[in-house]
Each structure stands twice: as structure tokens, then as C-alpha cells.
Design an enzyme around this catalytic site. Structure first.
Site, mmCIF file in Angstrom:
data_model
loop_
_atom_site.group_PDB
_atom_site.id
_atom_site.type_symbol
_atom_site.label_atom_id
_atom_site.label_comp_id
_atom_site.label_asym_id
_atom_site.label_seq_id
_atom_site.Cartn_x
_atom_site.Cartn_y
_atom_site.Cartn_z
ATOM 1 N N SER A 122 0.836 -1.204 0.000
ATOM 2 C CA SER A 122 0.000 0.000 0.000
ATOM 3 C C SER A 122 0.871 1.255 0.000
ATOM 4 O O SER A 122 1.680 1.435 -0.902
ATOM 5 C CB SER A 122 -0.953 -0.036 1.190
ATOM 6 N N LYS A 174 -22.431 17.964 5.715
ATOM 7 C CA LYS A 174 -21.531 18.373 6.780
ATOM 8 C C LYS A 174 -21.373 17.223 7.772
ATOM 9 O O LYS A 174 -22.350 16.622 8.216
ATOM 10 C CB LYS A 174 -22.073 19.618 7.491
#
Length: 319
Positions: A122, A174
Site C-alpha cells: 500500500s 456536513k
């Protein structure tokens, strides 16, 4: 016991306490002097011609000290090459990105070898891409090219406990996604868009650095891991081996094989050679167990590691 004997005993105790303090102070000064000397010795080692080696281990984050160390290596004319040894399952995509770019800055001035050890997956593989060549062990684990975003979901637990969390927001997206309620389709689309963008950047990086057509890089970027042997066949690494192969590459780059390899390590957070624990034990032997700070010489509590946001990390299921 008469008063004279009591006075003599008190006087002896005061003298003994005084000399205990003196001995403890001298031991501390000696330890600090050795600590300072070891740092000066490191500087001397960095001022002679050598090959620098930096070890990157554990979970990868935005490591300011490591970035500064790589910059010093880039600017040090005594460093003729850099070996980056990597043993990491990955970490944050941003952490991998900035370290990769710092390694490329070094490579603009001197040869850089990425040394894939037990695991460089990764973001660990992302960092390896910064080297001019990648050397891996035959049984090393690498690859896991991809990006992931994870967050906990505790709504069912809260429902069982009879607890709820209400929120009033300026806009629907949000603070999304939230662990306190299932993500809306719009929130999932927002996160997926971020993941896709970071993933595309990672794939482009693999294609560019490994000189692969993008469709080929995309086929390899399905999250799978590879052994070193498999990675070599897939052109994700250049060579199998270790120090001999690293030296052979550096020789091709006109870096003398006689140059020593010097480890550029992070500054010590404790006294060298176990002196912190030794000093602490000596002080305890002198009767000063009442100084709890002394027991902390050898081991200073490490920072807790939290991986927030987008990450590129390989992990075994269930861990």
C-alpha cells in the site's frame, strides 16, 4: 540511646544523603556526556563520504522529522547514495505521498535504492516507487495498490442502550459520514469520489514509475498483494536479493563499493546503550525510589497512532 548517639546518627544520615546526591548527579552527568558524545560521533560519521540508509517501518503518517532527515541527506555532499529500507503495511495516503516526494528530491541529486524487506504494501509500496530501483526479497510481501476509507457504525448499539444523538447542520453533507447513523447515498457518493480520485493518482504513479501502460497498472491495482517473485514478474520491482544487489546497482551508478553504509536514524528520545535504565537502577540502589521520573529514562511513552481519513494500508482480515 543518649542524645549524643542520636545526634551522631542524624549527622551520619545527612552526610550519607549528601553523598548519595553527589553520586547520583555524577552518574547523570556522565550519562549526558556520553549521550552528547554519541550525537557528535554521528555528525562526524555524516561528514565523511558514505552511503546513507534510512529505515521506514510501521504505519506511515506525515512524519515531519523523517522529511527533514531526507532533506539533509539530499543537501549533504558527503552522501553519495541513499538506501531506503521499507518494512510497512502502509498508512495514510498523504503520508506516503509526501515521503515519496521527499525521496524523489534526494534522487534528483544522487542514486536511491528502495529495499523492500518483509512487507512494503500500500503506502509502503508507494514510498518504494520513489527509488531509482526496487530490490525485494523473494518472499517479501508488496503491492496492495489501492485506497480505503473506514468509519465505525454504532447506531444499533446506541438504539439498544436507548441513546440517540441529534444534530442540526448547515448542509446535509456536513460531518458525513457519521458513526451515529447510516450514511446517505449522497455521503457515500462523496466519499467514493474522494477514494476514486486518490486511487487514480496512485495508479498513475505506478504506471509512470514502473513504465507500465496505464491499463496494465490498473489490472495490478486491484488491492492484491504479491510475493517478491510475483512482483518481479509483474514488473513492480526490479531485482530480487539484498545488499549484494544493492551494491551492484550503486556500482553501476559510479558509487564506490568501498563506501560504508551509515544509518541515518531519528534523534534518540532516551539515553544510548540502555543508560537510562542503568542510571535509574543505580539511583534506586542509592535509596532514591522516591524519584519516579528517573524510571522513565529508558522508555518514554510513544504517541498513539490514529489513521484518519483516506488510507492505503494492507491488513489481514480480523486485525
Amino acid at each position: 540511646m543518649d542524645e549524643l548517639a542520636i545526634a551522631d546518627r542524624r549527622s551520619l544520615r545527612r552526610k550519607l544523603s549528601f553523598w548519595r546526591f553527589v553520586v547520583a548527579g555524577l552518574l547523570l552527568l556522565v550519562a549526558l556526556a556520553i549521550f552528547a558524545w554519541s550525537g557528535a560521533a554521528d555528525d562526524v560519521g555524516h561528514n565523511r563520504q558514505h552511503v546513507a540508509r534510512v529505515a521506514i517501518t510501521g504505519l506511515i503518517q506525515d512524519d515531519r522529522e523523517l522529511l527533514e532527515r531526507l532533506q539533509k541527506i539530499a543537501d549533504n555532499d558527503s552522501v553519495k547514495a541513499l538506501v531506503v529500507t521499507i518494512s510497512s503495511p502502509g498508512g495514510t495516503t498523504y503520508g506516503g505521498e509526501v515521503i515519496y516526494k521527499a525521496i524523489r528530491k534526494v534522487a534528483a541529486k544522487k542514486p536511491v535504492v528502495s529495499d523492500v524487506r518483509t512487507l512494503a504494501a500500500s503506502a509502503g509500496y508507494m514510498i518504494a516507487l520513489g527509488g531509482d530501483t526496487i530490490v525485494a526479497g523473494e518472499s517479501s510481501i508488496t503491492g496492495s495498490i489501492g485506497v480505503i476509507f473506514q468509519y465505525p457504525q454504532v447506531k444499533e448499539l446506541m438504539d439498544k442502550l436507548g441513546v440517540s444523538l441529534e444534530s442540526i447542520k448547515s448542509r446535509p453533507l456536513k460531518a458525513e459520514p457519521s458513526p451515529f447513523h447510516p450514511a446517505s447515498d449522497e455521503a457515500k457518493a462523496m466519499i467514493q469520489s474522494m477514494i476514486d480520485d486518490s486511487y487514480a493518482w496512485f495508479v498513475d504513479l505506478v504506471a509512470d514509475r514502473r513504465k507500465l501502460p496505464r491499463p496494465d497498472a490498473l489490472l495490478l491495482a486491484d488491492g492484491r498483494i504479491f510475493t517478491g517473485r510475483q512482483a518481479l514478474k509483474a514488473k513492480l520491482v526490479d531485482k530480487l536479493g539484498g545488499e549484494d544487489e544493492i551494491r551492484a546497482f550503486l556500482t553501476e551508478k559510479k558509487v564506490s563499493k568501498d563506501l560504508p553504509i551509515v544509518d541515518w536514524e531519528a534523534p534518540r528520545k532516551t539515553l544510548p546503550f540502555g543508560l537510562g535504565a542503568l542510571v535509574g537502577n543505580w539511583i534506586k540502589m542509592l535509596g532514591y525510589d522516591a524519584f519516579p521520573a528517573m524510571s522513565g529514562f529508558e522508555k518514554i511513552a510513544g504517541d498513539k497512532l490514529f489513521l484518519d481519513g483516506l488510507v492505503s494500508v494492507w491488513q489481514v482480515d480480523g486485525q
